[in-house]
Design a protein around this motif. Structure first.
Motif, PDB file in Angstrom:
ATOM      1  N   ALA A  45      28.233  88.354  28.644  1.00 54.96           N
ATOM      2  CA  ALA A  45      27.040  88.482  27.806  1.00 54.96           C
ATOM      3  C   ALA A  45      27.404  88.410  26.325  1.00 54.96           C
ATOM      4  CB  ALA A  45      26.327  89.793  28.109  1.00 54.96           C
ATOM      5  N   GLU A  46      26.510  87.819  25.535  1.00 56.91           N
ATOM      6  CA  GLU A  46      26.595  87.893  24.088  1.00 56.91           C
ATOM      7  C   GLU A  46      25.935  89.200  23.664  1.00 56.91           C
ATOM      8  OE1 GLU A  46      26.934  87.061  19.957  1.00 56.91           O
ATOM      9  OE2 GLU A  46      28.034  86.436  21.750  1.00 56.91           O
ATOM     10  N   ILE A  47      26.678  90.050  22.960  1.00 57.59           N
ATOM     11  CA  ILE A  47      26.181  91.367  22.568  1.00 57.59           C
ATOM     12  C   ILE A  47      26.099  91.409  21.048  1.00 57.59           C
ATOM     13  CG2 ILE A  47      26.547  93.848  22.693  1.00 57.59           C
ATOM     14  CD1 ILE A  47      28.274  93.346  25.191  1.00 57.59           C
ATOM     15  N   THR A  48      24.888  91.627  20.544  1.00 57.16           N
ATOM     16  CA  THR A  48      24.668  91.690  19.104  1.00 57.16           C
ATOM     17  C   THR A  48      24.248  93.102  18.736  1.00 57.16           C
ATOM     18  OG1 THR A  48      23.972  89.377  19.045  1.00 57.16           O
ATOM     19  CG2 THR A  48      23.338  90.760  17.184  1.00 57.16           C
ATOM     20  N   ASP A  86      21.551  97.517  20.193  1.00 60.24           N
ATOM     21  CA  ASP A  86      22.278  96.306  20.567  1.00 60.24           C
ATOM     22  C   ASP A  86      21.392  95.475  21.484  1.00 60.24           C
ATOM     23  OD1 ASP A  86      23.024  96.611  23.503  1.00 60.24           O
ATOM     24  OD2 ASP A  86      23.966  98.412  22.711  1.00 60.24           O
ATOM     25  N   ILE A  87      21.623  94.186  21.427  1.00 60.08           N
ATOM     26  CA  ILE A  87      20.864  93.221  22.224  1.00 60.08           C
ATOM     27  C   ILE A  87      21.861  92.387  23.008  1.00 60.08           C
ATOM     28  CG2 ILE A  87      19.295  91.248  22.173  1.00 60.08           C
ATOM     29  CD1 ILE A  87      18.123  92.365  19.595  1.00 60.08           C
ATOM     30  N   ARG A  88      21.658  92.330  24.318  1.00 60.56           N
ATOM     31  CA  ARG A  88      22.487  91.485  25.183  1.00 60.56           C
ATOM     32  C   ARG A  88      21.732  90.217  25.525  1.00 60.56           C
ATOM     33  NH1 ARG A  88      26.653  93.716  28.411  1.00 60.56           N
ATOM     34  NH2 ARG A  88      27.195  95.830  27.745  1.00 60.56           N
ATOM     35  N   PHE A  89      22.497  89.119  25.677  1.00 62.09           N
ATOM     36  CA  PHE A  89      21.869  87.835  26.029  1.00 62.09           C
ATOM     37  C   PHE A  89      22.765  87.061  26.978  1.00 62.09           C
ATOM     38  CE2 PHE A  89      21.828  83.245  25.366  1.00 62.09           C
ATOM     39  CZ  PHE A  89      20.522  82.946  25.701  1.00 62.09           C
ATOM     40  N   ILE A  90      22.157  86.483  27.999  1.00 59.62           N
ATOM     41  CA  ILE A  90      22.783  85.406  28.769  1.00 59.62           C
ATOM     42  C   ILE A  90      21.735  84.321  28.944  1.00 59.62           C
ATOM     43  CG2 ILE A  90      24.447  86.840  30.021  1.00 59.62           C
ATOM     44  CD1 ILE A  90      22.557  86.627  32.472  1.00 59.62           C
ATOM     45  N   GLY A  91      22.182  83.097  29.148  1.00 61.08           N
ATOM     46  CA  GLY A  91      21.210  82.034  29.337  1.00 61.08           C
ATOM     47  C   GLY A  91      21.865  80.712  29.656  1.00 61.08           C
ATOM     48  N   LYS A  92      20.995  79.760  29.887  1.00 59.67           N
ATOM     49  CA  LYS A  92      21.429  78.390  30.132  1.00 59.67           C
ATOM     50  C   LYS A  92      20.488  77.456  29.391  1.00 59.67           C
ATOM     51  CE  LYS A  92      20.995  78.406  34.656  1.00 59.67           C
ATOM     52  NZ  LYS A  92      20.863  77.931  36.058  1.00 59.67           N
ATOM     53  N   THR A 141      15.515  70.098  24.602  1.00 66.46           N
ATOM     54  CA  THR A 141      16.360  71.178  25.112  1.00 66.46           C
ATOM     55  C   THR A 141      15.526  72.435  25.309  1.00 66.46           C
ATOM     56  OG1 THR A 141      18.315  70.284  23.983  1.00 66.46           O
ATOM     57  CG2 THR A 141      18.398  72.596  24.655  1.00 66.46           C
ATOM     58  N   THR A 142      15.554  72.955  26.513  1.00 61.82           N
ATOM     59  CA  THR A 142      14.862  74.204  26.838  1.00 61.82           C
ATOM     60  C   THR A 142      15.901  75.234  27.239  1.00 61.82           C
ATOM     61  OG1 THR A 142      12.900  73.009  27.598  1.00 61.82           O
ATOM     62  CG2 THR A 142      13.126  75.308  28.291  1.00 61.82           C
ATOM     63  N   ILE A 143      15.754  76.427  26.686  1.00 63.31           N
ATOM     64  CA  ILE A 143      16.692  77.509  26.967  1.00 63.31           C
ATOM     65  C   ILE A 143      15.990  78.558  27.815  1.00 63.31           C
ATOM     66  CG2 ILE A 143      18.028  79.392  25.924  1.00 63.31           C
ATOM     67  CD1 ILE A 143      18.575  77.486  23.576  1.00 63.31           C
ATOM     68  N   TYR A 144      16.625  78.891  28.920  1.00 60.88           N
ATOM     69  CA  TYR A 144      16.160  79.953  29.796  1.00 60.88           C
ATOM     70  C   TYR A 144      17.153  81.101  29.660  1.00 60.88           C
ATOM     71  CZ  TYR A 144      13.350  76.260  31.962  1.00 60.88           C
ATOM     72  OH  TYR A 144      12.468  75.235  32.186  1.00 60.88           O
ATOM     73  N   GLY A 145      16.651  82.280  29.305  1.00 59.12           N
ATOM     74  CA  GLY A 145      17.596  83.356  29.077  1.00 59.12           C
ATOM     75  C   GLY A 145      16.991  84.723  29.268  1.00 59.12           C
ATOM     76  N   ALA A 146      17.848  85.709  29.138  1.00 54.34           N
ATOM     77  CA  ALA A 146      17.445  87.103  29.245  1.00 54.34           C
ATOM     78  C   ALA A 146      18.007  87.856  28.051  1.00 54.34           C
ATOM     79  CB  ALA A 146      17.954  87.715  30.547  1.00 54.34           C
ATOM     80  N   PHE A 147      17.109  88.547  27.330  1.00 55.54           N
ATOM     81  CA  PHE A 147      17.483  89.463  26.263  1.00 55.54           C
ATOM     82  C   PHE A 147      17.136  90.868  26.741  1.00 55.54           C
ATOM     83  CE2 PHE A 147      16.480  85.526  24.060  1.00 55.54           C
ATOM     84  CZ  PHE A 147      17.408  85.444  23.037  1.00 55.54           C
ATOM     85  N   VAL A 148      18.065  91.778  26.624  1.00 54.39           N
ATOM     86  CA  VAL A 148      17.764  93.176  26.901  1.00 54.39           C
ATOM     87  C   VAL A 148      18.250  93.998  25.718  1.00 54.39           C
ATOM     88  CG1 VAL A 148      19.898  93.612  28.186  1.00 54.39           C
ATOM     89  CG2 VAL A 148      17.904  95.079  28.558  1.00 54.39           C
ATOM     90  N   GLY A 149      17.337  94.834  25.201  1.00 49.51           N
ATOM     91  CA  GLY A 149      17.688  95.692  24.075  1.00 49.51           C
ATOM     92  C   GLY A 149      17.875  97.121  24.544  1.00 49.51           C
ATOM     93  N   THR A 150      18.924  97.762  24.056  1.00 50.85           N
ATOM     94  CA  THR A 150      19.222  99.145  24.418  1.00 50.85           C
ATOM     95  C   THR A 150      19.209  99.995  23.155  1.00 50.85           C
ATOM     96  OG1 THR A 150      20.631  98.367  26.227  1.00 50.85           O
ATOM     97  CG2 THR A 150      20.872 100.674  25.562  1.00 50.85           C
ATOM     98  N   ASN A 151      18.426 101.089  23.179  1.00 51.35           N
ATOM     99  CA  ASN A 151      18.357 101.943  21.990  1.00 51.35           C
ATOM    100  C   ASN A 151      19.426 103.025  22.031  1.00 51.35           C
ATOM    101  OD1 ASN A 151      17.436 104.013  23.658  1.00 51.35           O
ATOM    102  ND2 ASN A 151      15.294 103.805  23.035  1.00 51.35           N
ATOM    103  N   GLY A 152      19.413 103.891  21.011  1.00 52.19           N
ATOM    104  CA  GLY A 152      20.443 104.909  20.898  1.00 52.19           C
ATOM    105  C   GLY A 152      20.411 105.924  22.015  1.00 52.19           C
ATOM    106  N   ASN A 153      19.297 105.995  22.730  1.00 53.62           N
ATOM    107  CA  ASN A 153      19.198 106.920  23.858  1.00 53.62           C
ATOM    108  C   ASN A 153      19.517 106.250  25.189  1.00 53.62           C
ATOM    109  OD1 ASN A 153      18.336 109.028  22.155  1.00 53.62           O
ATOM    110  ND2 ASN A 153      16.237 108.234  22.201  1.00 53.62           N
ATOM    111  N   GLY A 154      19.965 104.998  25.147  1.00 51.74           N
ATOM    112  CA  GLY A 154      20.319 104.285  26.372  1.00 51.74           C
ATOM    113  C   GLY A 154      19.141 103.663  27.089  1.00 51.74           C
ATOM    114  N   GLU A 155      17.948 103.677  26.467  1.00 51.65           N
ATOM    115  CA  GLU A 155      16.759 103.104  27.105  1.00 51.65           C
ATOM    116  C   GLU A 155      16.729 101.602  26.878  1.00 51.65           C
ATOM    117  OE1 GLU A 155      13.800 106.928  26.529  1.00 51.65           O
ATOM    118  OE2 GLU A 155      14.179 105.573  24.841  1.00 51.65           O
TER     119      GLU A 155
END
Length: 762
Positions: free
Chosen positions: A457-460, A580-586, A494-508
């Protein structure tokens, strides 16, 4: 973040003793009222330096907030975002190697002699049997023929350009002149082998009926036809003549064969001195159509690199060869291709020549030739590159006398192979076949990515939001946006299919997903191989898709993809305040396989940008918690001595220019961060009213008020145990409506403690 809490200052109690007359009795009590300020007449701006409620000079927050010209505030953050390498989408063009064999084929025979002189002749005695030394001129000669003794002329000795040939087709034209002094009624001519006296080919007849009678002084040409397989060797002619009665001439000449010339005369094998023989062939190199299709004459590939490799050319012939290979489908090569390579005679189209000093010598082979294709264009309509091989032999008639005669067979050939290889694309226009490119490192090389695999995953990380997310809850920003700002030269849809998930300081965690239109992902989209964890595929409802801007010319452009609440759940995503934001995609390149232009390298440089205007509402109270040191060990206690606090209250006065109401809870904690015991000491639900707001949500008029909080005796007796204070602040907007904040919005607080200290004197 540094939040200045004026009501958290340590209560400094200054004991003020008022002098009084000493009673005569030894036991008495004294009471003293003390006013100890917690915070006095202090104004706190919402944002600013260390004296503000939010200290934007801290390392985490110094770049988090953007201040607009009207002092309105935006939480703004831009981070580099690695979307992986799209260059895997550049088609790979492979060309099958091809061999070519250029056979000599049918060999044309034209001239048989190097001179213009007669090839053979017969006198009148050889034709008629009459000796001019014995027959006087004018002697009547009866009609007759020479059937019994035909004239046989060997012409091979005079045909220095010819030895033998195996004929396939055509005719031999023999020119005959009659200078004998009488007319031939007929003359039948036959080509023969003078050794075996066997006839070769068909005969031809000169006659009045045929319009070619050989009268005295006439010259006529006979055409001798051959059939395939006839062998011309020991060349001669046999002539059978008939005549009418004539008077013997006074000065008879000769029957002469002036010339022998081939007319369309072709052979399968020849031993002769030959004119230049031309022969050619065509060949085709086939491009793979798995990744790129040329189906229009205007489709092309411009090469960044590549080469034509011509294997050593094997010359089986006993002739020097000029050979030219013309690649009509390889065009527009740079001029340097011709100037830097002695074999390249033309750069547009590409022509490779083995001529002049580079001609291919007889019965030999060449070295391998490598031609650089950098900068060339290939126009391979139908995914085929055709090329022509044109060859010509030397003209051995011009060779020295001892080297003129050569043997050549139609099956002899020039052979080699052509390989067009190591091709890399600089630019291509055609049908780019659909390509699927993973945008993350594929740890297992299994075409599967997992969102919670840190190696894939790309983690920002979004600095600053981490602290906000740990301390603020239920804050509902009303118009947040997330955008992907990028520069690119990608010209293919070009079309990107991906998933972004954001996690806050409380782990949510909250997934960014499409809720409408082009951002929505369906189960039929190509999302296989994108997992939350190994073996756990992402659901379409946990994903988002978006397309890059159209850029048909492949220019370097700057564009942006905006995620707002109209097509995504960005409000839920960013109200979670992800640290932080995680991403994977194609990326799916040219999903519809339409005509497109693609350029190497494919540049795609994205940044992820978050903009959260401080315009928000609080359907539920947004909470802020903080724990600060507060050592009250110096306060008296009836449990510890003869002095104690008999009465106590805290007075809070405020003027609030913030469009937020505050509800404060204060909990006094001991050295182990536990509530005081046996009687907890807390102040609950202290309300500070929000400022009035205008139609745009900004504060328009401050509100003011005061609050008095009385402490119970049991609480007063516990105060000296206090080492920490836990503050919980609930922030509310009026009726949950949207409000906006300016940096200059402020709150003024005045807090004081009124305590009555009672001391017992013995």
């Amino acid at each position: 973040m540094q939040i200045q809490k004026p009501f958290l200052y340590l209560i400094v109690l200054t004991m003020v003793f008022v002098g009084c007359e000493i009673p005569k009795q030894p036991d008495f009590k004294t009471s003293h009222k003390v006013e100890a300020p917690l915070m006095y007449n202090k104004s706190f701006q919402f944002m600013g330096d260390s004296t503000a409620l939010i200290d934007t000079t801290s390392s985490d927050l110094d770049s988090l907030f953007t201040i607009e010209s009207d002092n309105s505030i935006i939480i703004s953050k831009e981070e580099d975002f690695d979307f992986g390498d799209l260059n895997d989408a550049i088609p790979t063009i492979n060309v099958d190697p091809t061999s070519f064999e250029s056979q000599v084929g049918e060999i044309e025979i034209t001239d048989f002699s190097s001179s213009d002189g007669a090839l053979g002749e017969a006198n009148i005695q050889e034709v008629t049997g009459q000796d001019p030394n014995l027959v006087p001129a004018g002697t009547p000669i009866p009609a007759g023929n020479n059937n019994a003794n035909p004239v046989r002329l060997s012409i091979g000795a005079n045909t220095d350009f010819f030895r033998s040939a195996t004929i396939k087709d055509g005719v031999l034209e023999i020119e005959v002149q009659n200078s004998l002094g009488f007319d031939f009624q007929t003359a039948e001519i036959q080509v023969i082998d003078t050794v075996t006296n066997s006839a070769i080919g068909a005969s031809a007849t000169f006659s009045a009926a045929n319009g070619n009678q050989l009268v005295d002084g006439a010259t006529q040409t006979a055409s001798i036809a051959f059939t395939e397989g006839d062998r011309l060797v020991n060349l001669g002619v046999e002539i059978v003549i008939s005549w009418d009665a004539f008077n013997f001439p006074s000065n008879p000449g000769a029957l002469t064969v002036n010339s022998v010339v081939g007319n369309g005369l072709v052979a399968s094998q020849v031993q002769a001195a030959l004119d230049e023989q031309d022969f050619s062939t065509t060949s085709t190199a086939t491009f793979s159509d798995e990744e790129f299709v040329f189906n229009d004459p205007n489709h092309f590939v411009r090469l960044k690199s590549g080469e034509v490799i011509i294997a050593p050319i094997e010359n089986q012939l006993e002739f020097d060869i000029d050979l030219v290979i013309t690649f009509t489908d390889i065009q527009s090569c740079p001029a340097s291709a011709a100037s830097s390579n002695p074999f390249v005679s033309s750069a547009d189209p590409l022509v490779i020549s083995y001529t002049g000093n580079n001609r291919i010598e007889r019965a030999s082979s060449t070295d391998e030739a490598i031609i650089d294709l950098s900068g060339c264009e290939i126009r391979a309509n139908g995914n085929e590159v055709s090329y022509e091989i044109n060859s010509s032999t030397e003209n051995t008639k011009n060779a020295p006398a001892g080297e003129r005669i050569r043997v050549i067979n139609e099956n002899q050939s020039i052979t080699s192979s052509v390989e067009i290889s190591n091709l890399t694309i600089d630019r291509a226009t055609g049908i780019v076949k659909q390509q699927v490119v993973l945008l993350n490192d594929d740890e297992g090389s299994d075409e599967v990515l997992s969102l919670f695999n840190d190696n894939e995953a790309e983690i920002t990380e979004i600095d600053g939001l981490d602290e906000l997310s740990r301390q603020l809850e239920n804050l509902n920003f009303t118009n947040p946006t997330l955008s992907i700002n990028y520069t690119t030269n990608v010209s293919v849809p070009t079309t990107i299919y991906g998933a972004f998930v954001g996690t806050n300081g409380n782990g949510e965690q909250v997934f960014l997903r499409g809720t409408a239109g082009d951002f929505t992902v369906s189960s039929t989209d190509p999302i296989n191989g994108l997992n939350i964890r190994p073996g756990e595929p992402l659901n379409p409802e946990q994903m988002i898709k978006f397309s890059l801007a159209e850029n048909p010319n492949g220019d370097n452009i700057t564009s942006s993809i905006l995620f707002d609440k109209d097509g995504t759940n960005i409000d839920d995503f960013l109200n979670n305040l992800p640290s932080d934001i995680r991403f994977i995609g194609k990326a799916v390149i040219n999903e519809d396989e339409q005509e497109a232009t693609i350029i190497d390298p494919l540049n795609f440089d994205p940044k992820i940008s978050i903009d959260i205007p401080l315009a928000f509402s609080t359907p539920e109270a947004a909470t802020y918690t903080d724990t600060v040191a507060q050592d009250l060990a110096d306060l008296p206690s009836t449990q510890e001595g003869t002095s104690g606090i008999s009465e106590g209250r805290i007075v809070i006065e405020y003027e609030n220019g913030l469009p937020l109401g505050f509800n404060l809870d204060i909990m006094f904690l001991d050295e182990n961060y536990n509530p005081l015991s046996p009687t907890p000491v807390s102040i609950e639900d202290v309300g500070l009213m929000a400022a009035e707001v205008d139609g745009s949500g900004f504060s328009s008029a401050a509100t003011s008020g005061s609050t008095v909080i009385a402490l119970e005796a049991s609480q007063l007796d516990q105060l000296y145990k206090t080492r920490y204070m836990k503050i919980s602040a609930a922030l509310n907007t009026k009726d949950g409506e949207e409000v906006r904040l300016r940096t200059t919005d402020s709150i003024q607080l005045s807090v004081r403690a009124e305590l009555t200290i009672e001391s017992e004197v013995n």
